[in-house]
Design a protein around this motif. Sequence first.
Motif, PDB file in Angstrom:
ATOM      1  N   THR A  14       0.851  -1.187   0.000  1.00 36.48           N
ATOM      2  CA  THR A  14       0.000   0.000   0.000  1.00 36.48           C
ATOM      3  C   THR A  14       0.884   1.233   0.000  1.00 36.48           C
ATOM      4  O   THR A  14       1.784   1.357   0.838  1.00 36.48           O
ATOM      5  CB  THR A  14      -0.913   0.043   1.247  1.00 36.48           C
ATOM      6  OG1 THR A  14      -1.669  -1.162   1.314  1.00 36.48           O
ATOM      7  CG2 THR A  14      -1.862   1.241   1.193  1.00 36.48           C
ATOM      8  N   LEU A  16       1.267   5.053   0.766  1.00 33.51           N
ATOM      9  CA  LEU A  16       0.596   6.076   1.562  1.00 33.51           C
ATOM     10  C   LEU A  16       1.002   7.476   1.122  1.00 33.51           C
ATOM     11  O   LEU A  16       0.663   8.466   1.759  1.00 33.51           O
ATOM     12  CB  LEU A  16       0.888   5.845   3.050  1.00 33.51           C
ATOM     13  CG  LEU A  16       0.404   4.466   3.543  1.00 33.51           C
ATOM     14  CD1 LEU A  16       0.848   4.211   4.977  1.00 33.51           C
ATOM     15  CD2 LEU A  16      -1.108   4.354   3.439  1.00 33.51           C
ATOM     16  N   THR A  37       2.482   9.953   7.756  1.00 37.65           N
ATOM     17  CA  THR A  37       1.094   9.886   7.289  1.00 37.65           C
ATOM     18  C   THR A  37       0.275  11.067   7.794  1.00 37.65           C
ATOM     19  O   THR A  37      -0.299  11.802   7.017  1.00 37.65           O
ATOM     20  CB  THR A  37       0.408   8.579   7.737  1.00 37.65           C
ATOM     21  OG1 THR A  37       0.356   8.533   9.165  1.00 37.65           O
ATOM     22  CG2 THR A  37       1.139   7.358   7.214  1.00 37.65           C
ATOM     23  N   CYS A  43      -1.091  11.972   1.843  1.00 39.22           N
ATOM     24  CA  CYS A  43      -1.670  10.732   2.383  1.00 39.22           C
ATOM     25  C   CYS A  43      -3.163  10.944   2.607  1.00 39.22           C
ATOM     26  O   CYS A  43      -3.560  11.861   3.328  1.00 39.22           O
ATOM     27  CB  CYS A  43      -0.995  10.349   3.695  1.00 39.22           C
ATOM     28  SG  CYS A  43      -1.661   8.832   4.416  1.00 39.22           S
ATOM     29  N   TYR A  47      -6.242   6.921   5.543  1.00 35.86           N
ATOM     30  CA  TYR A  47      -5.084   6.024   5.658  1.00 35.86           C
ATOM     31  C   TYR A  47      -4.039   6.533   6.645  1.00 35.86           C
ATOM     32  O   TYR A  47      -3.013   5.905   6.852  1.00 35.86           O
ATOM     33  CB  TYR A  47      -4.434   5.807   4.288  1.00 35.86           C
ATOM     34  CG  TYR A  47      -5.309   5.027   3.356  1.00 35.86           C
ATOM     35  CD1 TYR A  47      -5.309   3.635   3.388  1.00 35.86           C
ATOM     36  CD2 TYR A  47      -6.166   5.674   2.471  1.00 35.86           C
ATOM     37  CE1 TYR A  47      -6.136   2.905   2.554  1.00 35.86           C
ATOM     38  CE2 TYR A  47      -6.996   4.957   1.621  1.00 35.86           C
ATOM     39  CZ  TYR A  47      -6.973   3.583   1.673  1.00 35.86           C
ATOM     40  OH  TYR A  47      -7.797   2.869   0.858  1.00 35.86           O
ATOM     41  N   GLY A 237      -2.861   5.633  -1.123  1.00 32.13           N
ATOM     42  CA  GLY A 237      -3.977   4.860  -0.558  1.00 32.13           C
ATOM     43  C   GLY A 237      -4.245   3.571  -1.299  1.00 32.13           C
ATOM     44  O   GLY A 237      -4.967   2.700  -0.804  1.00 32.13           O
TER      45      GLY A 237
END
Length: 241
Positions: A14, A16, A37, A43, A47, A237
């Motif tokens: 994933t 971010l 994050t 981001c 998330y 994301g």
Amino acid sequence: MAQHAMQMNGVQITWLGHATFKFTTPEGKIILIDPWTYSNPVCPEEYKHIEKVDLILVTHGHNDHTGDLMKFAGENSPTVVAIVELGKWFASKGVKNVFTMNIGGIIHIQGVKVTMTKAIHTSSVDEEPFAYVGVAAGYVIEFSNRRRIYHAGDTAAFNDMQLIHKIYKPDVALLPIGDHHTMGPEEAAFATQLLRVNHVIPMHYGLPGSTGTPAALRNALNALGLNDVEMIEMKPGQTIS
Ligand code: NI
Ligand code: MN
């Protein structure tokens, strides 16, 4: 020759945003690399908070890579891996479960094999007096299913990327392309060639001051004859597996 779509066989990746990635191992462990994050403008809101993190890998001290480390380290005390000097600095700030290593070293932790690799970049933290905290690094992460991800950290291209290919044979490389503070698309294409990877995920672009784009990387790859390399352009994301 046709491009071959990447098969991670149970590993989830994933993005971010920027250099921050979350990996989910086949055993369900959560690995976060360069935790940024909450204060990372690219981001997505949903998330920013991650419920359970088992392992954090840090490439270097700059704020766009460590900006939210304290928050994540405070939530459920994951193991935090960093180069010796940066790890000691984290520990001095109250981070628990710091595990330090150095370039060329391999550790087995949380079910994965982690190698710290060279990067051509600086590493410091924002405090008075200004503190250098060792050198910048990258990581090769090998999962229990033998899939291998190379996160280059912030870096320029360097010839020793050939050694990373020879020794660790990463399946996919996560490479900075933003330019200005790291290599740009053209150098990243040469890095891809040196690493001999079939799949590349561009990162560390899109913030003010960065000019590199995935489209420019695609062009640079093609200019080197690397038309068969799959460039995976992710959205912050997004998860691939
Ligand atoms: Ni940096
Ligand atoms: Mn950076």
